[in-house]
Design a protein around this motif. Structure first.
Motif, PDB file in Angstrom:
ATOM      1  N   SER A 196      82.631 -16.774 -86.163  1.00 33.89           N
ATOM      2  CA  SER A 196      82.265 -18.291 -86.453  1.00 33.89           C
ATOM      3  C   SER A 196      82.761 -19.408 -85.411  1.00 33.89           C
ATOM      4  N   ARG A 197      83.505 -18.937 -84.560  1.00 28.14           N
ATOM      5  CA  ARG A 197      84.013 -19.989 -83.429  1.00 28.14           C
ATOM      6  C   ARG A 197      83.268 -19.666 -82.183  1.00 28.14           C
ATOM      7  N   LEU A 198      82.403 -18.519 -82.105  1.00 28.17           N
ATOM      8  CA  LEU A 198      81.855 -17.845 -80.791  1.00 28.17           C
ATOM      9  C   LEU A 198      81.153 -19.223 -79.861  1.00 28.17           C
ATOM     10  N   HIS A 199      80.480 -19.886 -80.870  1.00 37.05           N
ATOM     11  CA  HIS A 199      79.306 -20.832 -80.153  1.00 37.05           C
ATOM     12  C   HIS A 199      80.299 -21.956 -79.468  1.00 37.05           C
ATOM     13  N   TYR A 200      81.208 -22.239 -79.866  1.00 36.91           N
ATOM     14  CA  TYR A 200      82.106 -23.408 -79.354  1.00 36.91           C
ATOM     15  C   TYR A 200      82.788 -23.091 -77.973  1.00 36.91           C
ATOM     16  N   MET A 201      82.936 -21.675 -77.784  1.00 35.50           N
ATOM     17  CA  MET A 201      83.636 -21.321 -76.638  1.00 35.50           C
ATOM     18  C   MET A 201      83.237 -21.387 -75.233  1.00 35.50           C
ATOM     19  N   SER A 202      84.231 -21.427 -74.526  1.00 34.42           N
ATOM     20  CA  SER A 202      83.829 -21.353 -73.032  1.00 34.42           C
ATOM     21  C   SER A 202      83.559 -19.868 -72.621  1.00 34.42           C
ATOM     22  N   LYS A 226      84.960 -16.561 -74.499  1.00 30.63           N
ATOM     23  CA  LYS A 226      83.998 -15.679 -75.134  1.00 30.63           C
ATOM     24  C   LYS A 226      84.359 -14.465 -74.640  1.00 30.63           C
ATOM     25  N   PHE A 227      84.476 -14.303 -73.390  1.00 30.21           N
ATOM     26  CA  PHE A 227      84.902 -12.918 -72.895  1.00 30.21           C
ATOM     27  C   PHE A 227      86.203 -12.251 -73.502  1.00 30.21           C
ATOM     28  N   ALA A 228      87.099 -12.926 -73.781  1.00 29.51           N
ATOM     29  CA  ALA A 228      88.560 -12.669 -74.383  1.00 29.51           C
ATOM     30  C   ALA A 228      88.063 -12.447 -75.736  1.00 29.51           C
ATOM     31  N   ALA A 229      87.321 -12.961 -76.510  1.00 31.09           N
ATOM     32  CA  ALA A 229      86.995 -12.615 -77.828  1.00 31.09           C
ATOM     33  C   ALA A 229      86.331 -11.342 -77.862  1.00 31.09           C
ATOM     34  N   GLY A 230      85.206 -11.256 -76.756  1.00 34.80           N
ATOM     35  CA  GLY A 230      84.572  -9.912 -76.983  1.00 34.80           C
ATOM     36  C   GLY A 230      85.606  -8.760 -76.712  1.00 34.80           C
ATOM     37  N   ALA A 260      79.473  -6.496 -75.508  1.00 37.88           N
ATOM     38  CA  ALA A 260      80.559  -7.303 -74.711  1.00 37.88           C
ATOM     39  C   ALA A 260      81.032  -6.088 -73.816  1.00 37.88           C
ATOM     40  N   ALA A 261      82.334  -6.309 -73.376  1.00 32.35           N
ATOM     41  CA  ALA A 261      82.996  -5.465 -72.339  1.00 32.35           C
ATOM     42  C   ALA A 261      82.708  -4.054 -72.341  1.00 32.35           C
ATOM     43  N   PHE A 262      82.779  -3.523 -73.313  1.00 32.89           N
ATOM     44  CA  PHE A 262      82.746  -1.998 -73.443  1.00 32.89           C
ATOM     45  C   PHE A 262      81.241  -1.360 -73.647  1.00 32.89           C
ATOM     46  N   GLY A 263      80.434  -2.168 -73.632  1.00 30.06           N
ATOM     47  CA  GLY A 263      79.125  -1.731 -74.015  1.00 30.06           C
ATOM     48  C   GLY A 263      78.661  -0.679 -73.275  1.00 30.06           C
ATOM     49  N   LEU A 264      78.672  -0.687 -71.757  1.00 26.05           N
ATOM     50  CA  LEU A 264      78.072   0.165 -70.867  1.00 26.05           C
ATOM     51  C   LEU A 264      78.970   1.402 -70.998  1.00 26.05           C
ATOM     52  N   GLY A 302      88.813  -1.184 -50.372  1.00 21.53           N
ATOM     53  CA  GLY A 302      87.554  -0.591 -50.152  1.00 21.53           C
ATOM     54  C   GLY A 302      86.376  -1.261 -51.262  1.00 21.53           C
ATOM     55  N   ARG A 303      86.952  -1.578 -52.148  1.00 23.17           N
ATOM     56  CA  ARG A 303      85.870  -2.144 -53.381  1.00 23.17           C
ATOM     57  C   ARG A 303      86.191  -3.356 -53.428  1.00 23.17           C
ATOM     58  N   THR A 304      85.252  -4.153 -53.238  1.00 18.54           N
ATOM     59  CA  THR A 304      84.714  -5.747 -53.651  1.00 18.54           C
ATOM     60  C   THR A 304      83.970  -5.886 -54.734  1.00 18.54           C
ATOM     61  N   ILE A 305      84.777  -6.588 -55.882  1.00 17.82           N
ATOM     62  CA  ILE A 305      84.084  -6.495 -57.141  1.00 17.82           C
ATOM     63  C   ILE A 305      84.241  -7.933 -57.722  1.00 17.82           C
ATOM     64  N   MET A 306      83.331  -8.413 -58.356  1.00 19.61           N
ATOM     65  CA  MET A 306      83.331  -9.507 -59.033  1.00 19.61           C
ATOM     66  C   MET A 306      82.116  -9.695 -60.069  1.00 19.61           C
ATOM     67  N   ASP A 307      82.577 -10.566 -60.975  1.00 17.96           N
ATOM     68  CA  ASP A 307      81.487 -10.949 -62.188  1.00 17.96           C
ATOM     69  C   ASP A 307      80.651 -11.589 -61.481  1.00 17.96           C
ATOM     70  N   ILE A 308      79.208 -11.508 -61.996  1.00 17.71           N
ATOM     71  CA  ILE A 308      78.144 -12.188 -61.376  1.00 17.71           C
ATOM     72  C   ILE A 308      77.910 -13.674 -61.671  1.00 17.71           C
ATOM     73  N   GLY A 309      78.723 -14.206 -62.812  1.00 19.02           N
ATOM     74  CA  GLY A 309      78.481 -15.571 -63.059  1.00 19.02           C
ATOM     75  C   GLY A 309      77.674 -15.615 -64.269  1.00 19.02           C
ATOM     76  N   PRO A 310      77.399 -16.808 -64.832  1.00 16.17           N
ATOM     77  CA  PRO A 310      76.828 -16.973 -66.167  1.00 16.17           C
ATOM     78  C   PRO A 310      75.447 -16.475 -66.339  1.00 16.17           C
ATOM     79  N   LYS A 311      74.716 -16.146 -67.234  1.00 18.57           N
ATOM     80  CA  LYS A 311      73.381 -15.848 -67.568  1.00 18.57           C
ATOM     81  C   LYS A 311      73.055 -16.617 -68.732  1.00 18.57           C
ATOM     82  N   ALA A 312      71.774 -16.327 -69.078  1.00 21.36           N
ATOM     83  CA  ALA A 312      70.777 -17.013 -70.307  1.00 21.36           C
ATOM     84  C   ALA A 312      71.694 -16.757 -71.641  1.00 21.36           C
ATOM     85  N   GLY A 313      72.118 -15.380 -71.729  1.00 22.80           N
ATOM     86  CA  GLY A 313      72.963 -14.799 -72.816  1.00 22.80           C
ATOM     87  C   GLY A 313      74.039 -14.089 -72.250  1.00 22.80           C
ATOM     88  N   TYR A 314      74.449 -13.157 -73.094  1.00 21.93           N
ATOM     89  CA  TYR A 314      75.446 -12.073 -72.998  1.00 21.93           C
ATOM     90  C   TYR A 314      76.690 -12.603 -72.279  1.00 21.93           C
TER      91      TYR A 314
END
Lengths: 698, 698
Positions: A69-75, A79-83, A115-119, A243-255
């Protein structure tokens, strides 16, 4: 935010909607049903599945970590934390309650919360299960199943979305150290879009171009893309390994709750055992490469994934139609002098669902949902049959099943994403609010059109098969093919009579399901014949035919949908034994067939198969069927049985109590806890230091 | 968030894309231009407008408050704050730099950033300007222009989106106190969607049903909806005044920076002067109501707003095409053996724009943009002409201009929103990232389809006019009408020869713009005749014809687009004086006309106007035109001259440097400053207390 929440109260005496309330309107709709929604629900989903829902849904609904019920209000970060919290709790439940795969699948679909464990739960463990040898199953697959390691599936690269053969990342074997060295050659080879990679995964299956040192004089030979297990982070500290350079790719239309990630690998060394070696092998000491056996088997998996996409499209269509049909039954706009009396009063405004132009937009998704239901079922049957046959060395069904699944993936995802948006618009202004449930759902569904084979370019696979089959039958009408091959049937019918004409003279003639099987078959064959002539006679390039091929794919896939739906109307014993259900499903079939044919009328007219006069019959029939379906619309969407927990929509709620729930959604908005300074000459943005979290100056 | 930012660095030696870089690919594209992009830009926009951009753009680009680079990472409240800061700074600039209306409009369109003062600057001040008497101009309009009060326009109610006559809020005049009492009768009358109302506005223009005590024996009489100025908040403390319940309605698909609000009014008393009394009047002491004069004048304003929407659709189409065409020229996927040599090398993968099926999706928006350009221009001309005529008491043009503007609003908004999504998909996976610029742009554009007259239901206005005109001409072919009325022309042509057939025999015949004027006119008339027959002969209800009427509206509006584009090709002297520009615009016209006709072929075929063989000619011509346009696509989108500041897209940048900018976008994601604990048995969500702002436990 620690500031006290300012609750905005609605004055009690103004808290009731004016006019007949939504719940009463839906009650009246339901009283008009010509069949039992519950019986239709059982027919569609089966007793076992409904029982499973009864068992699992309450568990999910009562779990605080699954409260949306609070997801749509989150940053994004919130949202990632809730996921992540949801993923952890779900993983615990999976283990605690010993859910089987069907339970797990159902829970995921009821939660509808990527969310995070989907894949990790899909492609990572699936690839480990299918591509590992015995030792690797123990080493990687089993800990993954217990969530002791969290993985992702790193195939796509920044510059390479669809073209797996074109991947740039390399994995070079070094017999001296018995290790593979993984290397990203440059920015375009950066792994990109990888779900779970950005922040959560500590392991990845990386698809990389294998190079082995078994060429002439020990020179390197490129062997194509293969999967490697690459550790990414320290399991405890979550620090990245070297040797690993890793990051989140930033916001998308969804997900927003999925950390799609990016990764560069620079001289990353992994042991020999990390090359998944069930099918292909690299000799540890010499580096000699051994090719995998028959690659055809992997087409079976693709077919399975695509059958799932068709089944999912069914529920997407059903969900869109449910929200739009219920809300358009509650919403009223403008007076209609011909409107029927409601509860003894002439309503000041008519229900929006009474407008023909609204029906024309929200009823097609409803009947398309049923079409996808039957074809999804049939595809799973064909998949199973084909798997059995292939295990016995019989590959005769594979081409047709695989080709059809490609065309259907394309058609159904484009149809379903279009339906979400059409239904959202039919909800008027409130369709734009996230409280409506369709806008965010649409944004989350969109990737389906692009991934698992871009729904436009993918149609070439079906095109190739149609060309090949047509050529084969043109050369030899008795060429050996599976007896279940409907493509052959319609092509043969066309070859015997390319100038065939539709036989319908009266509207009544459109009541025969075979009329549509013949018509859609003829059109698919006609388009294939026309395109093939350009290719084989005029010698046109493949690229100059892509539009024609796309049309062939649409035509064939619509034939399949019409065919399978018609078979149910004609032959499904369970359906025919329940006259009320058979009656309403027949109406749905007719609307599906007539509407689809009308929407694609140019091709039926252009081939000469349909006359302008018949087209007029067809259009009038569509209009009549919309009116016929009108009183059954709410009972029909009820039969999909989509719980409010899934709909997550103030507009589509089962109880029809729309307006108070839109207000409740507004009351929850965190912005309402803040007060703002609009004086353009005062750089302070907020009024009073005690409220809200955002403190910024101009 | 006060934690130190963890910057993720890309290793220098991996920071370059592999293969021909984007900037070089666009350079090659530009070298193939058959015309000057700069000359076309000047032809399209005019010297004056381009100079204005040169003057204003740098001011905006150099202003820290207008920096959008962090917006996509923000929470709703942060976005709102950033939007408010932008509004304040823009208001200061408006006053400091003494911008005129054209400067202001340009600045808003370059900023492309709807926020808290949007409705204040448009509907609030506009309504005050148009509906105030002299005293009210001083009291309300002038402070509003100086931003001393901030207002909103409160018309829509929770249960009443489109139906203004059905509004429930009442305003009752009390002669004793010389006040109006405003009252919301219940929840469905809650003002809703009101831009700026939620948090920023301190005043509202409220549309309410006026009741005056001048009936029999002083009883109340309902007078219909009228505008009232209602103070909402204390100007200093920003506390709500008594009787107002106000809140932001919560998150939407887009428009995160606008505080769309909701409001209930409970016994809110306002003085007599707050009833906007330029046209209608209420006598202060008796409460006697005086009706406004001719209401027809307000149709002029609607026409103006709709002409603006068509002009805006042009830029929406242009922007979508710009992003998709540039990125599809940089993106490469799969090898093409026939691909041309680039910089002396055979490229490993072909540019995606070379695929016919990609062209078929991204070139139509490009040519539709030009179509909207000419029709937008023509609508402004007709609007001005009609305003002059009406001022002289000549209302003969009004019906045609108003009806066409309704149909065009519908067609162009649906076309433009479809184009954004089509272009987004054509960008593949990266189209889904907010870095692409199309996903968020699309979400912000969607309300256009719903507001200012729902683009589906609105078509009834044009339908009524077409029916009326057809009936008039059927009764009397010489009925008096404006000589500029093209609707009359095509209806008369149809009446004289309803069985007309298209004359084209060869592909070359499609080069004549008149061919398309005749064809689209015949189709619009044919559809109107068919629908009218159902209405007048078969006596069908209006509701049962809504689909037919929708089709009539689409057909008429496409006729207008084709007609105005064709006029430019045939008669525009400035264009014809520049052969290179005339040549490329002719190709664009041909693609627009052929593509639209092919997409709507069923109706041309069904009327018998077009033969199946001619349809085949047409389809082949579309395919040939796509290939012809291919090398000119990048130069064409350059000619729209949309600055990178507006595109806000890593994919559509002028310089083509796509991949490094996608990476830069990822590097800015705040989630990358956090580290997470994925141990499913540990309720802590984040690792280490020093990082990130979200602290939650499972």
């Amino acid at each position: 935010m620690t500031s006290p929440r300012i609750t905005i109260e609605i004055p009690e005496h103004l808290s009731k909607p004016v006019g007949t309330p939504g719940p009463r309107l839906l009650e009246i709709e339901r009283s008009k049903a010509s069949f039992s929604s519950d019986e239709l629900k059982t027919y569609l989903h089966g007793h076992e599945h409904l029982e499973r829902i009864k068992r699992i849904l309450p568990i999910l609904q009562n779990e605080p970590a699954f409260d949306k019920s609070r997801l749509h209000y989150m940053s994004r970060t919130e949202k990632f934390a809730a996921g992540l919290a949801k993923e952890k709790r779900l993983a615990q439940l999976l283990i605690e309650l010993e859910w089987d795969q069907a339970d797990h699948n159902l829970a995921e679909s009821l939660l509808d919360w990527p969310a995070a464990f989907g894949l990790h739960k899909s492609m990572f463990t699936k690839t480990l299960a299918e591509q590992s040898n015995e030792e690797q199953l123990k080493l990687f697959y089993e800990p993954a199943k217990r969530f002791e390691i969290i993985g992702c599936y790193a195939q796509t690269e920044l510059g390479h979305g669809s073209n797996v053969q074109g991947l740039e990342t390399t994995a070079t074997y070094q017999p001296e150290s018995q290790t593979f060295v993984l290397q990203s050659p440059g920015l375009t080879s950066m792994k990109w879009w990888i779900g779970g990679l950005g922040r959560s995964a500590d392991h990845a299956v990386v698809m990389a171009q294998l190079h082995t040192p078994d060429g002439k004089n020990g020179s390197l030979v490129k062997r194509g893309p293969y999967p490697f297990v690459v550790p990414l982070r320290d399991l405890k500290t979550r620090e990245l390994l070297p040797g690993r350079t890793i990051m989140d790719i930033g916001p998308k239309a969804g997900y927003a709750m999925t950390d799609n990630g990016a990764m560069l690998l620079d001289k990353v060394e992994i042991p020999h055992i990390n090359f998944l070696a069930r099918w292909a092998k690299v000799d540890p000491s010499t580096g000699r490469f051994e090719k995998p056996a028959n690659a055809k088997l992997s087409y079976g998996t693709m077919t399975y994934i695509r059958a799932n996409i068709v089944q999912e499209a069914r529920m997407v269509l059903a969900r869109s139609a449910t929200i739009a049909i219920r809300y358009c039954s509650v919403r009223r706009q403008f007076a209609d002098r011909d409107a029927p009396v409601l509860d003894g009063n002439k309503p000041a405004e008519t229900q929006v669902i009474n407008y023909q132009l609204v029906q024309a937009r929200i009823f097609p998704p409803l009947v398309q949902a049923f079409a996808c239901h039957y074809t999804g079922k049939e595809m799973f049957r064909l998949y199973a049959e084909n798997q059995t046959a292939m295990a016995e060395g019989d590959f005769s069904r594979l081409a047709d099943v695989h080709a059809s699944s490609s065309g259907l993936k394309s058609l159904c995802t484009i149809m379903a994403s279009g339906a979400i948006e059409e239904c959202r618009r039919a909800c008027g202004g409130h369709g734009y609010s996230l409280a409506g449930g369709l806008a965010s759902f649409g944004a989350d569904y969109l990737p389906q059109v692009t991934w698992e084979g871009d729904s436009y370019m993918l149609t070439q696979q079906l095109g190739r098969y149609l060309f090949k089959t047509f050529r084969t039958l043109l050369a030899d009408r008795d060429a050996p093919m599976s007896s279940e091959n409907r493509t052959r049937d319609y092509i043969l019918a066309y070859i015997s009579n390319p100038e065939a004409k539709a036989s319908a003279k009266y509207v009544g003639d459109l009541a025969d399901p075979s009329f549509f099987i013949d018509a859609f078959g003829h059109r698919a064959a006609y388009l294939t014949a026309t395109a093939l002539k350009k290719r084989d006679v005029e010698r046109r390039t493949w690229n100059s035919l892509l539009i024609d091929i796309y049309r062939c794919s649409v035509a064939h896939s619509q034939f399949v949908l019409v065919y399978n739906f018609a078979q149910a109307i004609l032959h499904d014993k369970e359906l025919k034994a329940q006259p009320a259900l058979h009656r309403i499903m027949t109406t749905c079939f007719e609307l599906f067939a007539c509407h689809t044919m009308d929407a694609e009328a140019a091709e039926f007219l252009s081939s000469g198969y349909l006359s302008p006069k018949q087209h007029e019959l067809l259009r009038n029939r569509v209009h009549a069927l919309l009116a016929e379906l009108r009183p059954q619309a709410v009972p029909l969407v009820d039969s999909f049985g989509i719980p409010d927990f899934v709909l997550n929509s103030a507009l589509g709620r089962f109880d029809g109590d729309v307006y108070p729930n839109l207000v409740k959604f507004a009351q929850g908005e965190p912005l309402n806890q803040t007060r703002w300074n609009v004086d353009i000459n005062d750089p302070e943005l907020q009024v009073g230091p005690e409220e809200g979290a955002v403190k910024s100056r101009l």
